[in-house]
Enzyme design. Sequence first.
Site, PDB file in Angstrom:
ATOM      1  N   PRO A  25      -3.619   1.360  18.988  1.00 31.84           N
ATOM      2  CA  PRO A  25      -3.481   0.794  17.638  1.00 31.84           C
ATOM      3  C   PRO A  25      -3.529   1.808  16.491  1.00 31.84           C
ATOM      4  O   PRO A  25      -3.187   1.465  15.356  1.00 31.84           O
ATOM      5  CB  PRO A  25      -4.656  -0.179  17.533  1.00 31.84           C
ATOM      6  CG  PRO A  25      -5.633   0.274  18.546  1.00 31.84           C
ATOM      7  CD  PRO A  25      -4.850   0.900  19.655  1.00 31.84           C
TER       8      PRO A  25
ATOM      9  N   TYR B 169      -8.822   5.879   7.670  1.00 33.30           N
ATOM     10  CA  TYR B 169      -8.947   6.305   9.074  1.00 33.30           C
ATOM     11  C   TYR B 169      -9.968   7.450   9.077  1.00 33.30           C
ATOM     12  O   TYR B 169      -9.789   8.419   8.336  1.00 33.30           O
ATOM     13  CB  TYR B 169      -7.618   6.839   9.602  1.00 33.30           C
ATOM     14  CG  TYR B 169      -6.542   5.781   9.798  1.00 33.30           C
ATOM     15  CD1 TYR B 169      -6.363   5.169  11.036  1.00 33.30           C
ATOM     16  CD2 TYR B 169      -5.688   5.409   8.758  1.00 33.30           C
ATOM     17  CE1 TYR B 169      -5.372   4.211  11.233  1.00 33.30           C
ATOM     18  CE2 TYR B 169      -4.699   4.449   8.951  1.00 33.30           C
ATOM     19  CZ  TYR B 169      -4.542   3.857  10.186  1.00 33.30           C
ATOM     20  OH  TYR B 169      -3.567   2.914  10.389  1.00 33.30           O
TER      21      TYR B 169
ATOM     22  N   TYR C  97       4.456   6.873   9.351  1.00 36.52           N
ATOM     23  CA  TYR C  97       3.546   5.768   9.044  1.00 36.52           C
ATOM     24  C   TYR C  97       4.301   4.598   8.399  1.00 36.52           C
ATOM     25  O   TYR C  97       4.068   3.430   8.746  1.00 36.52           O
ATOM     26  CB  TYR C  97       2.394   6.237   8.144  1.00 36.52           C
ATOM     27  CG  TYR C  97       1.245   5.259   8.141  1.00 36.52           C
ATOM     28  CD1 TYR C  97       0.286   5.269   9.149  1.00 36.52           C
ATOM     29  CD2 TYR C  97       1.144   4.281   7.144  1.00 36.52           C
ATOM     30  CE1 TYR C  97      -0.752   4.349   9.169  1.00 36.52           C
ATOM     31  CE2 TYR C  97       0.103   3.357   7.159  1.00 36.52           C
ATOM     32  CZ  TYR C  97      -0.834   3.397   8.171  1.00 36.52           C
ATOM     33  OH  TYR C  97      -1.859   2.474   8.196  1.00 36.52           O
TER      34      TYR C  97
ATOM     35  N   HIS D  25       0.858  -1.196   0.000  1.00 33.98           N
ATOM     36  CA  HIS D  25       0.000   0.000   0.000  1.00 33.98           C
ATOM     37  C   HIS D  25       0.886   1.235   0.000  1.00 33.98           C
ATOM     38  O   HIS D  25       1.670   1.419   0.924  1.00 33.98           O
ATOM     39  CB  HIS D  25      -0.889   0.023   1.241  1.00 33.98           C
ATOM     40  CG  HIS D  25      -2.046  -0.917   1.134  1.00 33.98           C
ATOM     41  ND1 HIS D  25      -3.251  -0.691   1.730  1.00 33.98           N
ATOM     42  CD2 HIS D  25      -2.177  -2.098   0.474  1.00 33.98           C
ATOM     43  CE1 HIS D  25      -4.090  -1.683   1.442  1.00 33.98           C
ATOM     44  NE2 HIS D  25      -3.455  -2.548   0.693  1.00 33.98           N
TER      45      HIS D  25
ATOM     46  N   LYS E 181       1.453   0.659  15.118  1.00 35.45           N
ATOM     47  CA  LYS E 181       2.869   0.602  15.502  1.00 35.45           C
ATOM     48  C   LYS E 181       3.218  -0.516  16.487  1.00 35.45           C
ATOM     49  O   LYS E 181       4.385  -0.677  16.840  1.00 35.45           O
ATOM     50  CB  LYS E 181       3.299   1.951  16.100  1.00 35.45           C
ATOM     51  CG  LYS E 181       3.356   3.076  15.072  1.00 35.45           C
ATOM     52  CD  LYS E 181       4.455   2.829  14.049  1.00 35.45           C
ATOM     53  CE  LYS E 181       4.417   3.773  12.904  1.00 35.45           C
ATOM     54  NZ  LYS E 181       4.547   3.136  11.589  1.00 35.45           N
TER      55      LYS E 181
HETATM   56  C1  PHB Z   1      -5.840  -3.671  11.304  1.00 32.79           C
HETATM   57  O1  PHB Z   1      -5.959  -3.986  10.128  1.00 32.79           O
HETATM   58  O2  PHB Z   1      -6.184  -4.446  12.204  1.00 32.79           O
HETATM   59  C2  PHB Z   1      -5.293  -2.339  11.658  1.00 32.79           C
HETATM   60  C3  PHB Z   1      -4.810  -1.520  10.649  1.00 32.79           C
HETATM   61  C4  PHB Z   1      -4.316  -0.272  10.945  1.00 32.79           C
HETATM   62  C5  PHB Z   1      -4.300   0.164  12.270  1.00 32.79           C
HETATM   63  C6  PHB Z   1      -4.760  -0.658  13.282  1.00 32.79           C
HETATM   64  C7  PHB Z   1      -5.261  -1.920  12.983  1.00 32.79           C
HETATM   65  O3  PHB Z   1      -3.838   1.399  12.557  1.00 32.79           O
END
Ligand code: PHB
Length: 393
Positions: free
Chosen positions: A296, A204, A388, A75, A300
């Site tokens: 989360p 997000y 990121y 990605h 990280k």
């Molecule tokens: C996930 O796919 O579980 C996931 C992805 C990005 C995040 C947290 C969890 O920031």
Amino acid sequence: MSVIRTQVGIIGGGPSGLLLSQLLHRRGIDTVVLEKHSRDYVLGRIRAGVLEHGFANLMREAGCGDRMDAEGEIHDGVYIAHQGRMDRVDLARHTGGNSVLVYGQTEVTRDLYQARADMDGVVIHNARDVALFDLKSAAPYLTYAKDGATHRVDCDYIVGADGFHGASRKAIPSDVLREYEKVYPFGWLGVLSETKPVSPELIYARHERGFALCSMRSQLLSRYYIQVPITDTAAQWSDDAFWAELKSRLPQDVAETLQTGPSIEKSIAPLRSFVAEPMRYGQLFLAGDAAHIVPPTGAKGLNSAASDIHYLYHGLVDHYLNDDDAGLDAYSEKALARVWKAQRFSWWMTNLLHRFPDSEDVDQQLQRTDLDYLFSSDAALASMAENYVGLPY
Ligand code: PHB
Ligand code: APR
């Protein structure tokens, strides 16, 4: 009591312990991994799924990159939805071509277990009551209980990779250990469903009703989250209620194309920032969740564990193969410097995107302004993107 001898005794058969054991074994350094649970139990846990490129490289170096490279998705951007619109962070453009790999932690762990088995690596499951002794001496040892007997492992070094609730951090005297902790007043309700992800890249979302995240494990398996009060239980959220709430937090055109279906897993995770210092005490080194937890947001957790393993791996290789202890001596300081940067980034993203129960108008206006600034400034986008995809080790 049976006694075995190894060079590095590793407590915990999660991704940190397995990856370190695999890397060291390939350099001829002997390890024993003690895991409290069964392999099926460890592989039953659903965790995050975004790998930094540095972590992916470490998996390749461990000889575990083939399936990850075949099935993982590169990605090179992520979306942030806010104020009814979607803005994209072009990770590749702002980092000189870097990206992240979407590949589930459960799959990472499965590949590591397979690699350990292929090399006849020693991983002892259902090792209970692990205890650590003589950490300040040159001959530390571990004991554990299994099949009604007590066993002993003599080591040069012990690595505590036994997660947040493990035994190793607790073995450091309280007058030596310093703990920093922040618990957020909400959790993430996560749902896994066999549906096509709503977007080819992660979204997000910041919304007045609370944060939401659209993620995935593959093009057939979606992972979605919504921020919920920490007092909620997963059982109290029906699938229908979850989908309705998720849709209400996404821009309308995205919500309209969201495919829903039965959840195949549903759980609530708390959000916590935690760091324990130092990460070394005598012959004991802490790594991964045993030493630090991030919320989360920003994905990280596993990636911070990987940078610890990188420093520890190189420190141990220099000790055993080059007679050089500089890497081990600098481990705690180097690992913590990077850990704190991942903490800062996760804290920033968490504060930027969540609805805090006590937030006032001014806090919400500052969040909106932070997002407007982000998408109006190449410097701000570059800062977001470099964090990121992962800061250099
Ligand atoms: C996930 O796919 O579980 C996931 C992805 C990005 C995040 C947290 C969890 O920031
Ligand atoms: N003795 C032996 N093993 C133990 C003990 C103990 N006393 N306590 C816990 N364990 C085992 C757990 O069963 C688990 O399998 O240690 C392992 C720790 O694994 P994780 O919790 O996954 O931690 P780690 O390997 O550091 O993985 C990095 O970062 O944010 C997270 O989700 C991410 O789990 C990932 C982690």
